[in-house]
Design a protein around this motif. Structure first.
Motif, PDB file in Angstrom:
ATOM      1  N   ARG A  79       0.863  -1.092  -0.086  1.00  0.00           N
ATOM      2  CA  ARG A  79       0.143  -0.081   0.346  1.00  0.00           C
ATOM      3  C   ARG A  79       1.049   1.269  -0.079  1.00  0.00           C
ATOM      4  O   ARG A  79       1.698   1.419   0.867  1.00  0.00           O
ATOM      5  N   LEU A  80       0.625   2.108  -0.966  1.00  0.00           N
ATOM      6  CA  LEU A  80       1.415   3.271  -1.094  1.00  0.00           C
ATOM      7  C   LEU A  80       0.510   4.642  -0.380  1.00  0.00           C
ATOM      8  O   LEU A  80      -0.860   4.620  -0.659  1.00  0.00           O
ATOM      9  N   ARG A  81       1.393   5.614   0.089  1.00  0.00           N
ATOM     10  CA  ARG A  81       0.840   6.767   0.460  1.00  0.00           C
ATOM     11  C   ARG A  81       1.248   8.039  -0.593  1.00  0.00           C
ATOM     12  O   ARG A  81       2.194   8.555  -0.618  1.00  0.00           O
ATOM     13  N   ARG A  82       0.244   8.114  -1.597  1.00  0.00           N
ATOM     14  CA  ARG A  82       0.326   9.221  -2.351  1.00  0.00           C
ATOM     15  C   ARG A  82      -0.976   9.671  -2.808  1.00  0.00           C
ATOM     16  O   ARG A  82      -2.076   8.948  -2.711  1.00  0.00           O
ATOM     17  N   PHE A  83      -1.012  10.962  -3.152  1.00  0.00           N
ATOM     18  CA  PHE A  83      -2.168  11.342  -3.753  1.00  0.00           C
ATOM     19  C   PHE A  83      -2.258  11.056  -5.310  1.00  0.00           C
ATOM     20  O   PHE A  83      -1.664  10.929  -6.144  1.00  0.00           O
ATOM     21  N   PRO A  84      -3.620  10.841  -5.605  1.00  0.00           N
ATOM     22  CA  PRO A  84      -4.013  10.461  -7.246  1.00  0.00           C
ATOM     23  C   PRO A  84      -3.675  11.536  -8.186  1.00  0.00           C
ATOM     24  O   PRO A  84      -3.642  12.597  -7.994  1.00  0.00           O
ATOM     25  N   MET A  85      -3.219  10.998  -9.272  1.00  0.00           N
ATOM     26  CA  MET A  85      -2.997  11.996 -10.605  1.00  0.00           C
ATOM     27  C   MET A  85      -3.507  11.262 -11.929  1.00  0.00           C
ATOM     28  O   MET A  85      -3.868  10.113 -11.720  1.00  0.00           O
ATOM     29  N   PRO A  86      -3.916  12.300 -12.662  1.00  0.00           N
ATOM     30  CA  PRO A  86      -4.665  11.719 -13.871  1.00  0.00           C
ATOM     31  C   PRO A  86      -3.566  10.790 -14.600  1.00  0.00           C
ATOM     32  O   PRO A  86      -2.556  10.732 -14.433  1.00  0.00           O
ATOM     33  N   THR A  87      -4.012   9.927 -15.436  1.00  0.00           N
ATOM     34  CA  THR A  87      -3.374   8.932 -16.224  1.00  0.00           C
ATOM     35  C   THR A  87      -3.661   9.127 -17.708  1.00  0.00           C
ATOM     36  O   THR A  87      -4.106  10.298 -18.088  1.00  0.00           O
ATOM     37  N   LYS A  88      -3.392   8.169 -18.348  1.00  0.00           N
ATOM     38  CA  LYS A  88      -3.697   8.469 -20.108  1.00  0.00           C
ATOM     39  C   LYS A  88      -5.196   8.328 -20.214  1.00  0.00           C
ATOM     40  O   LYS A  88      -5.768   8.716 -21.420  1.00  0.00           O
ATOM     41  N   ASN A  89      -6.127   7.915 -19.443  1.00  0.00           N
ATOM     42  CA  ASN A  89      -7.244   7.813 -19.565  1.00  0.00           C
ATOM     43  C   ASN A  89      -7.908   9.261 -19.711  1.00  0.00           C
ATOM     44  O   ASN A  89      -7.791   9.966 -18.577  1.00  0.00           O
ATOM     45  N   PRO A  90      -8.625   9.708 -20.711  1.00  0.00           N
ATOM     46  CA  PRO A  90      -9.142  10.988 -20.602  1.00  0.00           C
ATOM     47  C   PRO A  90     -10.186  11.469 -19.410  1.00  0.00           C
ATOM     48  O   PRO A  90     -10.110  12.503 -19.066  1.00  0.00           O
ATOM     49  N   PHE A  91     -10.772  10.345 -19.036  1.00  0.00           N
ATOM     50  CA  PHE A  91     -11.788  10.529 -18.015  1.00  0.00           C
ATOM     51  C   PHE A  91     -11.192  10.794 -16.755  1.00  0.00           C
ATOM     52  O   PHE A  91     -11.591  11.549 -15.792  1.00  0.00           O
ATOM     53  N   THR A  92      -9.794  10.397 -16.420  1.00  0.00           N
ATOM     54  CA  THR A  92      -9.062  10.880 -15.173  1.00  0.00           C
ATOM     55  C   THR A  92      -8.240  12.140 -15.437  1.00  0.00           C
ATOM     56  O   THR A  92      -8.036  12.709 -14.171  1.00  0.00           O
ATOM     57  N   TRP A  93      -8.405  12.971 -16.208  1.00  0.00           N
ATOM     58  CA  TRP A  93      -7.835  14.489 -16.622  1.00  0.00           C
ATOM     59  C   TRP A  93      -8.666  15.323 -15.583  1.00  0.00           C
ATOM     60  O   TRP A  93      -8.180  16.414 -15.349  1.00  0.00           O
ATOM     61  N   LEU A  94      -9.736  14.917 -15.220  1.00  0.00           N
ATOM     62  CA  LEU A  94     -10.655  15.801 -13.989  1.00  0.00           C
ATOM     63  C   LEU A  94      -9.780  15.793 -12.689  1.00  0.00           C
ATOM     64  O   LEU A  94     -10.059  16.622 -12.092  1.00  0.00           O
ATOM     65  N   PHE A  95      -8.903  14.901 -12.833  1.00  0.00           N
ATOM     66  CA  PHE A  95      -7.963  14.914 -11.355  1.00  0.00           C
ATOM     67  C   PHE A  95      -7.112  16.328 -11.312  1.00  0.00           C
ATOM     68  O   PHE A  95      -6.521  16.998 -10.431  1.00  0.00           O
TER      69      PHE A  95
END
Length: 313
Positions: free
Chosen positions: A229-245
């Motif tokens: 388990r990692l402690r980090r905040f979420p970031m956008p990926t190559k998936n355009p739907f995640t760009w809302l991050f």
């Protein structure tokens, strides 16, 4: 060669301050989860998930992963115990909430007897939007059930039994209220007809896909390849739907609100609008809490991000 300094842990009742247990020679590398397991041996009726241990009677509960030697205590630690009551796993909780809401809606859609007049039993609405609304509602909760099984990773393993009663009443009750009016024999279609329904359906589908994409992204970013388990905040990926991050901390809530707003426009039904408003208020509270936690934990957290609505909230 240095000798290991063992700890002594005294567990008191948070209300009465009565000593419940005294643990001798506890390894300093033991976690709170380990201490709960040791306490459980003395009190089998209080399994670890029922236990809350604190350093102060009215303080914050210690997390299971916290290590004894890292706590602000000496070699003799005093902890305060509270019984959280019967617990249920999150998977069981979500299944109860979602299956109930799903089946409740279908009862009204198929117009089982005693809901409407006896002449309307097992009849169907002549309006296509009613069938479409049922498909969307069913898809929404089937998606959530599949996510519960295959996607979600729960940070807390259980929920108090009393909470599931409240949650089920909320989901089942609102589902019945929405379904009663949408499937009512006197229901009238939206003002702008098929055009309004089609645009709302398109937006609904986009938001549902976005919500699923965010859930999958959150599930993947929390663990590495070895499962740690990692402690980090979420970031956008190559998936355009995640760009809302780029703009919000909790885009899963943003997409979910968008889906229910679309469903409201599609059905043009007041109970749906009220349910959407209540959901938005609750999700805003959750999102703002998560947003503040990210800012507090990560010094490099993007300042442009808002909690749930880009540039606004």
């Amino acid at each position: 060669m240095s000798r290991t300094t063992f700890f002594e842990v005294e567990v008191l009742d948070a209300k009465t301050k009565e000593q419940l247990c005294f643990l001798d020679k506890v390894d300093p590398h033991s976690t709170i989860g380990d201490i709960k397991s040791l306490f459980y041996k003395s009190y089998p009726q209080w399994y670890p998930a029922r236990q809350a241990l604190r350093l102060d009677p009215k303080g914050k509960s210690l997390r299971d992963e916290e290590v004894l030697q890292n706590l602000p205590v000496g070699t003799t630690a005093t902890m305060y115990f509270e019984d959280l009551g019967p617990q249920l796993g999150w998977t069981t909780v979500f299944f109860a909430e979602y299956i109930g809401a799903l089946l409740t809606y279908l009862l009204f859609f198929f117009r089982v007897p005693y809901i409407y007049s006896h002449t309307q039993a097992f009849t169907s609405s002549p309006h296509s939007v009613v069938t479409l609304a049922c498909v969307c509602h069913t898809f929404h909760y089937m998606k959530r059930l599949m996510e519960t099984i295959f996607v979600h990773r729960f940070s807390h393993g259980t929920m108090p039994l009393r909470t599931i009663v409240k949650n089920c009443a909320y989901y089942w009750g609102f589902s019945a209220w929405l379904a009663y009016y949408i499937n009512h024999p006197l229901y009238t279609p939206p003002s702008y007809g098929e055009l309004q329904v089609k645009y709302a359906l398109f937006t609904f589908a986009i938001c549902e896909m976005g919500n699923l994409s965010i859930h999958m992204s959150l599930s993947n970013h929390r663990v590495d390849a070895s499962g740690f388990r990692l402690r980090r905040f979420p970031m956008p990926t190559k998936n355009p739907f995640t760009w809302l991050f780029f703009f919000v901390s909790c885009p899963n809530y943003t997409y979910k609100v968008g889906a229910w707003v679309s469903f409201t426009v599609m059905t043009q039904c007041l109970p749906v609008a009220i349910y959407t408003l209540f959901g938005f208020i609750q999700m805003t509270i959750w999102a703002k809490g998560k947003h503040k936690a990210y800012i507090r934990e990560f010094k490099d957290y993007p300042s442009v991000r808002m909690a749930i609505i880009p540039l606004i909230l």
